[in-house]
Motif scaffolding. Structure first.
Motif, PDB file in Angstrom:
ATOM      1  N   MET A  10      36.966  34.583  40.985  1.00 54.45           N
ATOM      2  CA  MET A  10      38.024  34.044  41.840  1.00 54.45           C
ATOM      3  C   MET A  10      38.394  35.077  42.901  1.00 54.45           C
ATOM      4  O   MET A  10      38.645  36.241  42.586  1.00 54.45           O
ATOM      5  CB  MET A  10      39.277  33.673  41.035  1.00 54.45           C
ATOM      6  CG  MET A  10      40.412  33.124  41.906  1.00 54.45           C
ATOM      7  SD  MET A  10      41.950  32.755  41.008  1.00 54.45           S
ATOM      8  CE  MET A  10      41.518  31.193  40.252  1.00 54.45           C
ATOM      9  N   GLY A  40      38.558  30.022  44.830  1.00 53.35           N
ATOM     10  CA  GLY A  40      39.858  30.672  44.919  1.00 53.35           C
ATOM     11  C   GLY A  40      40.715  30.182  46.058  1.00 53.35           C
ATOM     12  O   GLY A  40      40.717  29.002  46.399  1.00 53.35           O
ATOM     13  N   LEU A  86      43.781  29.587  36.752  1.00 49.93           N
ATOM     14  CA  LEU A  86      43.350  30.654  35.845  1.00 49.93           C
ATOM     15  C   LEU A  86      43.170  30.131  34.420  1.00 49.93           C
ATOM     16  O   LEU A  86      42.313  30.601  33.679  1.00 49.93           O
ATOM     17  CB  LEU A  86      44.365  31.793  35.856  1.00 49.93           C
ATOM     18  CG  LEU A  86      44.450  32.640  37.133  1.00 49.93           C
ATOM     19  CD1 LEU A  86      45.569  33.671  37.019  1.00 49.93           C
ATOM     20  CD2 LEU A  86      43.127  33.331  37.427  1.00 49.93           C
ATOM     21  N   ILE A  94      38.969  38.470  38.767  1.00 54.41           N
ATOM     22  CA  ILE A  94      39.689  38.000  39.945  1.00 54.41           C
ATOM     23  C   ILE A  94      39.775  39.141  40.949  1.00 54.41           C
ATOM     24  O   ILE A  94      40.113  40.278  40.586  1.00 54.41           O
ATOM     25  CB  ILE A  94      41.096  37.464  39.573  1.00 54.41           C
ATOM     26  CG1 ILE A  94      41.812  36.918  40.818  1.00 54.41           C
ATOM     27  CG2 ILE A  94      41.944  38.524  38.875  1.00 54.41           C
ATOM     28  CD1 ILE A  94      43.083  36.131  40.478  1.00 54.41           C
ATOM     29  N   ALA A 110      47.367  37.620  35.807  1.00 54.56           N
ATOM     30  CA  ALA A 110      45.991  37.750  35.328  1.00 54.56           C
ATOM     31  C   ALA A 110      45.907  38.777  34.203  1.00 54.56           C
ATOM     32  O   ALA A 110      45.185  38.573  33.214  1.00 54.56           O
ATOM     33  CB  ALA A 110      45.073  38.151  36.482  1.00 54.56           C
TER      34      ALA A 110
END
Length: 266
Positions: A10, A40, A86, A94, A110
């Protein structure tokens, strides 16, 4: 993980410059791992590179505390959408590109979910203070640093850092030589040209361009014969700046898609 395995990556960019770098990152990732899934948040440059985006924040670019505050409800909704992504389409890593106010929060989310975080164009902690560096160190699996002093700063703060260099060294390349650019853009050798670059966000341009035009008028009064070129950011249309340019009554060439060719003449 080998390049033949299907990576899910992402990318999160929030402004025109981040979108530019995000597109370049995506293309390089596919060179290294052709089967990778890259998706993303980003704008048309990332989309043109093949990134599947669920939101284009470059259409809502903000600058300054008041504007950021006004955009807060929107950013909260986007943050909630990103958190859902996510969970539903969990990435292997990411990559957060600039846009620090938003991306620092993304990094924290995250991290809580156990997703590796890479900062590219990391928050300018040397300018904003130690606390920002601490937030990066607490969440970052890796900081990909574009400046040597930035790499050293984050390394001293305790981050895992790789110095990658600044991509503009590869990106900022004219498509023609200076003389051909003069002819193509109608910028005669006899004139002295000054570039006006008010930015890539609508409010930014609306605030800065009138001041630049006043300065341009003063420059022309003090140095007769000076002319000007205004390279348009891809997020700004000529229609948006046309009234200001016409009202200035100055010799201004507005250039689209050929910023670097115009700059080398200035």
């Amino acid at each position: 993980m080998s390049a033949s395995q299907r990576l899910r990556i992402m990318l999160v960019a929030g402004e025109a410059s981040g979108d530019l770098h995000g597109g370049a990152v995506a293309r390089k990732l596919w060179e290294m791992a052709p089967a990778a899934e890259v998706y993303g948040m980003g704008g048309h440059r990332m989309q043109a590179a093949g990134v599947q985006t669920f939101f284009d924040p470059t259409r809502h670019g903000t600058i300054g505390f008041i504007e950021a505050l006004a955009a807060l409800p929107l950013m909260k909704r986007v943050l909630a959408r990103l958190e859902k992504e996510l969970d539903v389409h969990r990435p292997d890593v990411i990559v957060l590109i600039d846009f620090p106010g938003f991306n620092l929060r993304v990094a924290e989310i995250a991290k809580q979910k156990g997703i590796p975080v890479v900062f590219y164009f990391s928050p300018s902690a040397w300018a904003w203070g130690r606390k920002r560096a601490e937030r990066v160190v607490a969440t970052a699996t890796m900081v990909a640093s574009v400046f040597p002093f930035e790499a050293e700063f984050y390394r001293e703060a305790g981050a895992n850092v790789t110095y990658v260099g600044h991509p503009l060294l590869d990106i900022v390349k004219p498509t023609m030589n200076r003389e051909d650019a003069r002819k193509h853009l109608g910028m005669p050798r006899a004139s002295r040209f000054v570039a006006l670059m008010p930015g890539s966000r609508r409010r930014e341009v609306g605030t800065l361009l009138p001041i630049m035009l006043l300065a341009a008028r003063q420059i022309r009064e003090e140095i007769p014969g000076t002319e000007f070129v205004l390279p348009l950011a891809q997020t700004i249309t000529f229609h948006e700046i046309e009234p200001m340019v016409q009202q200035a009554e100055l010799p201004i060439r507005v250039v689209a898609q050929q910023t670097y060719d115009a700059l080398q003449v200035c």
